[in-house]
Motif scaffolding. Structure first.
Motif, PDB file in Angstrom:
ATOM      1  N   GLU A 105       0.828  -1.206   0.000  1.00  0.00           N
ATOM      2  CA  GLU A 105       0.000   0.000   0.000  1.00  0.00           C
ATOM      3  C   GLU A 105       0.860   1.254   0.000  1.00  0.00           C
ATOM      4  O   GLU A 105       0.545   2.237  -0.682  1.00  0.00           O
ATOM      5  CB  GLU A 105      -0.920   0.001   1.227  1.00  0.00           C
ATOM      6  CG  GLU A 105      -2.009  -1.060   1.163  1.00  0.00           C
ATOM      7  CD  GLU A 105      -2.913  -1.071   2.381  1.00  0.00           C
ATOM      8  OE1 GLU A 105      -4.016  -1.628   2.279  1.00  0.00           O
ATOM      9  OE2 GLU A 105      -2.498  -0.525   3.437  1.00  0.00           O
ATOM     10  N   SER A 110      -0.701  -2.126  -4.307  1.00  0.00           N
ATOM     11  CA  SER A 110      -1.552  -3.149  -3.697  1.00  0.00           C
ATOM     12  C   SER A 110      -2.719  -3.530  -4.602  1.00  0.00           C
ATOM     13  O   SER A 110      -3.270  -4.626  -4.490  1.00  0.00           O
ATOM     14  CB  SER A 110      -2.080  -2.666  -2.343  1.00  0.00           C
ATOM     15  OG  SER A 110      -2.917  -1.537  -2.492  1.00  0.00           O
ATOM     16  N   ARG A 111      -3.113  -2.635  -5.524  1.00  0.00           N
ATOM     17  CA  ARG A 111      -4.250  -2.946  -6.397  1.00  0.00           C
ATOM     18  C   ARG A 111      -3.965  -4.125  -7.313  1.00  0.00           C
ATOM     19  O   ARG A 111      -4.896  -4.760  -7.828  1.00  0.00           O
ATOM     20  CB  ARG A 111      -4.607  -1.724  -7.236  1.00  0.00           C
ATOM     21  CG  ARG A 111      -3.568  -1.365  -8.305  1.00  0.00           C
ATOM     22  CD  ARG A 111      -3.931  -0.052  -8.981  1.00  0.00           C
ATOM     23  NE  ARG A 111      -3.048   0.274 -10.084  1.00  0.00           N
ATOM     24  CZ  ARG A 111      -1.856   0.834  -9.941  1.00  0.00           C
ATOM     25  NH1 ARG A 111      -1.402   1.089  -8.717  1.00  0.00           N
ATOM     26  NH2 ARG A 111      -1.116   1.124 -10.993  1.00  0.00           N
ATOM     27  N   LYS A 117      -4.564  -9.885  -1.156  1.00  0.00           N
ATOM     28  CA  LYS A 117      -4.569  -8.990  -0.001  1.00  0.00           C
ATOM     29  C   LYS A 117      -5.810  -9.239   0.857  1.00  0.00           C
ATOM     30  O   LYS A 117      -5.727  -9.313   2.088  1.00  0.00           O
ATOM     31  CB  LYS A 117      -4.527  -7.543  -0.492  1.00  0.00           C
ATOM     32  CG  LYS A 117      -4.731  -6.496   0.587  1.00  0.00           C
ATOM     33  CD  LYS A 117      -4.710  -5.104  -0.059  1.00  0.00           C
ATOM     34  CE  LYS A 117      -5.313  -4.065   0.849  1.00  0.00           C
ATOM     35  NZ  LYS A 117      -5.353  -2.732   0.209  1.00  0.00           N
ATOM     36  N   ASN A 152      -8.842  -0.626   5.776  1.00  0.00           N
ATOM     37  CA  ASN A 152      -9.346  -1.463   4.688  1.00  0.00           C
ATOM     38  C   ASN A 152     -10.795  -1.878   4.914  1.00  0.00           C
ATOM     39  O   ASN A 152     -11.290  -2.804   4.274  1.00  0.00           O
ATOM     40  CB  ASN A 152      -8.461  -2.695   4.514  1.00  0.00           C
ATOM     41  CG  ASN A 152      -7.206  -2.392   3.709  1.00  0.00           C
ATOM     42  OD1 ASN A 152      -7.231  -2.374   2.482  1.00  0.00           O
ATOM     43  ND2 ASN A 152      -6.106  -2.127   4.408  1.00  0.00           N
ATOM     44  N   ASP A 239      -1.856  10.588  -1.791  1.00  0.00           N
ATOM     45  CA  ASP A 239      -1.361   9.221  -1.911  1.00  0.00           C
ATOM     46  C   ASP A 239      -0.139   9.107  -2.818  1.00  0.00           C
ATOM     47  O   ASP A 239       0.848   8.458  -2.471  1.00  0.00           O
ATOM     48  CB  ASP A 239      -2.470   8.300  -2.455  1.00  0.00           C
ATOM     49  CG  ASP A 239      -3.645   8.211  -1.505  1.00  0.00           C
ATOM     50  OD1 ASP A 239      -3.478   8.569  -0.327  1.00  0.00           O
ATOM     51  OD2 ASP A 239      -4.731   7.790  -1.934  1.00  0.00           O
TER      52      ASP A 239
END
Length: 635
Positions: A105, A110-111, A117, A152, A239
């Motif tokens: 992340e 992370s996508r 995940k 999350n 981000d």
């Protein structure tokens, strides 16, 4: 160690290439940065697994063998939390899994591993719910689990951290990493009733500052992270800026444990290198990665290539926006601040996924246009011009029945009219229903409320703080920026959602937070312009007993409350508004903090110019001895 710029060719694309090798050529590279296998390496490998079942077996063995027997699990007590006895192998596995998710992340990749995940976090949430000792009795693991799970969307209560707060008097927290994790926990507060997190924030903040002050040696990577966390809470950052910072300061020694234990499973590589439109993997690359996905360079490569490739997209989109400003003649308005780069920074900095290009552009165009309109109402337009602009918007398609009072009015209204119709056409096609009326209504509401503030100023009327905020929620002009973009982030949004109480409350919390942040930092400028804001209204309401400084401090409480309440709504699962849409309200909240946390950086043409360059233009700087040869693969 020296650093070098890492810049991908201008022809880089975010489109996933076909994984098959072209005739006579080199293997295609992967969009997320995994280098292909050289022919010499391929010849030295053992026989490749040929069946899908073979690949799955390799994956299953990698997971099952990592879980070993737990020794003396029942003997661990609160005293072990204080003395930091070595963790067992099983406990290390849980900590490594959390660390791996956190790192993915932090560097923005992370996508690529969404399913994996989720599988890991589901298992950890189960452990958390059972109050398993493997999490609860280790301070760092417990703190990281709380933050990662909460952010999350998992329902974790701060009561789960009560044992840490209760034991703090006896704890010998010489572990800076654990202190930092606890401080980060305190930042994800979602209610003023979470007193445990407030307590943790107070003493962790103090101890970390003492740790920084007592260190005369050069800053380590960990101390630099501590310094950054104290100076820039996560809700004040964008981000993509954080991703770049974390990639460039990637500490190999700190993260070495993630790889030496094989924490990045084989199926991660499997997902990444599959073609986007097929489930068939490139077997040569799969086998190569199953053997070599264990070094820090691999994870760093994913982050570097992902970030560097996205920059070419951002540059192209910003060029388009600059052209749009000129085509719309907004650059011909002498009173208007040109903020398209700042708004695009906030879009690319938070909605960085490749598929959100349309949302980024619409966000930035509407943002730049609302700034022009705000300047027109504040300093650029006469009473007659502002009334004329408002009337044109009310007429909308029948606006030709009214003459333009001036060329400035014509430029401003033409830009609004053209952009709304352009966005409405695209949004209606995406949503499968006509949303034109909603987009027109957003702008009409904005101009009406801005006109109300003009009337207050002209007549000398002093509204109550409640009247002011009710009007300011709309006049702060976040509606045209955020609400149209919601139609382009994936989910279908029914008319009932737009009218739902939750949708309205998300907008209210976001706008209230932004308005108050702006008022606290722009009081002096607005006072000179003859404008009232929440700071001056508080002073007036107190009858002079409250100073400007006191009023600014007082407004920190509603700002913090709105931010906490908004985050709670965004993270909640059972909601009418889809999660990707709720995320945009949070993105704008972070953007407002980014520009107004320590002053009025938005009004400055230079203060955030470095951030624009960092996200869009400047290539990454990565330690040369840690990186790979970019010439080994194409994108």
């Amino acid at each position: 160690m020296t650093a070098r710029l890492v810049k991908l060719p201008a022809s880089s694309s975010l489109t996933r290439p076909n994984a098959r090798r072209s005739s006579g050529g080199r293997p295609f590279s992967l969009p997320c940065g995994v280098p292909p296998m050289r022919p010499s390496e391929a010849n030295s490998r053992q026989a490749l697994p040929r069946a899908r079942s073979d690949l799955d077996s390799m994956f299953e063995l990698g997971l099952v063998n990592d879980k070993v027997e737990k020794e003396a699990r029942d003997a661990r007590t609160k005293h072990q939390l204080q003395t930091h006895e070595p963790k067992t192998t099983y406990e290390k596995r849980i900590h490594r899994q959390l660390s791996m998710v956190d790192v993915l992340e932090k560097i923005g990749i992370s996508r690529h591993f969404t399913a994996e995940k989720k599988s890991i976090l589901d298992a950890i949430y189960s452990c958390w719910s059972r109050r398993d000792e493997e999490i609860i009795l280790d301070t760092e693991t417990c703190a990281m689990a709380f933050r990662v799970l909460r952010m999350n969307g998992y329902d974790v209560l701060s009561d789960g951290m009560s044992h840490v707060a209760e034991a703090i008097i006896d704890l010998n927290l010489n572990d800076t990493r654990s202190l930092l994790e606890l401080y980060k926990d305190s930042q994800v507060n979602i209610s003023e009733d979470e007193l445990i997190l407030n307590s943790i924030r107070l003493w962790s903040n103090r101890l970390l500052k003492e740790r920084l002050g007592s260190s005369t040696a050069p800053r380590t990577a960990l101390l630099l992270e501590v310094e950054h966390a104290l100076n820039s809470p996560f809700y004040t950052t964008l981000d993509r800026l954080e991703h770049k910072r974390n990639i460039e300061q990637f500490d190999v020694m700190e993260h070495q444990k993630l790889y030496s234990y094989g924490i990045i499973p084989f199926f991660f590589a499997k997902q990444v290198i599959c073609n986007a439109h097929t489930t068939t993997p490139n077997t040569n690359l799969l086998y190569f990665l199953s053997r070599h996905w264990q070094t820090q360079q691999d994870l760093l490569a994913l982050g570097v290539v992902d970030f560097s490739t996205s920059q070419s997209v951002y540059q192209h989109e910003l060029q388009h926006l600059d052209s749009w400003v000129k085509e719309s003649r907004l650059d011909q308005l002498p009173f208007a601040r040109q903020k398209v780069a700042y708004f695009y920074l906030s879009a690319a900095g938070t909605m960085f996924l490749p598929e959100l290009s349309e949302a980024r552009i619409i966000w930035a165009k509407n943002g730049a246009l609302t700034t022009v309109v705000d300047d027109f109402f504040d300093v650029g337009g006469s009473q007659e011009e502002l009334e004329n602009l408002t009337a044109l918007a009310e007429m909308w398609d029948k606006h030709k029945e009214i003459e333009y009072y001036s060329e400035h009015v014509e430029i401003v209204f033409s830009a609004i009219y053209s952009l709304v119709n352009e966005v409405a056409l695209k949004a209606s096609r995406v949503q499968g229903r006509d949303v034109t009326g909603h987009l027109i209504e957003i702008w009409q509401d904005l101009l009406r409320n801005m006109m109300t503030e003009v009337e207050w100023r002209e007549t000398g009327y002093v509204p109550t703080p409640e009247e002011y905020m009710e009007n300011a929620v709309v006049s702060f002009a976040l509606g045209p920026v955020v609400l149209p973009a919601l139609y382009f982030v994936g989910p279908k949004i029914a008319e009932s959602v737009v009218r739902d109480r939750e949708y309205i409350e998300l907008f209210r919390l976001m706008s209230t937070c932004g308005r108050l942040l702006n008022d606290v930092q722009t009081y002096e400028r607005e006072y000179k312009e003859g404008k009232l804001n929440s700071v001056s209204l508080l002073v007036l309401q107190s009858g002079g007993s409250m100073t400007i400084s006191d009023a600014r401090k007082e407004l920190r409480r509603p700002i913090d409350k709105c931010r906490r309440d908004l985050l709670r709504m965004v993270l909640r699962e059972d909601s009418v508004v889809p999660t990707p849409c709720k995320q945009l309200f949070w993105n704008m909240c972070k953007t407002c903090h980014f520009f107004y946390f320590r002053g009025d950086a938005f009004s400055s043409p230079k203060e955030k110019a470095g951030a624009v360059d960092a996200v869009i233009h400047e290539a990454l700087r990565v330690l040369e001895n840690l990186f790979f040869e970019l010439s080994d693969f194409r994108t």
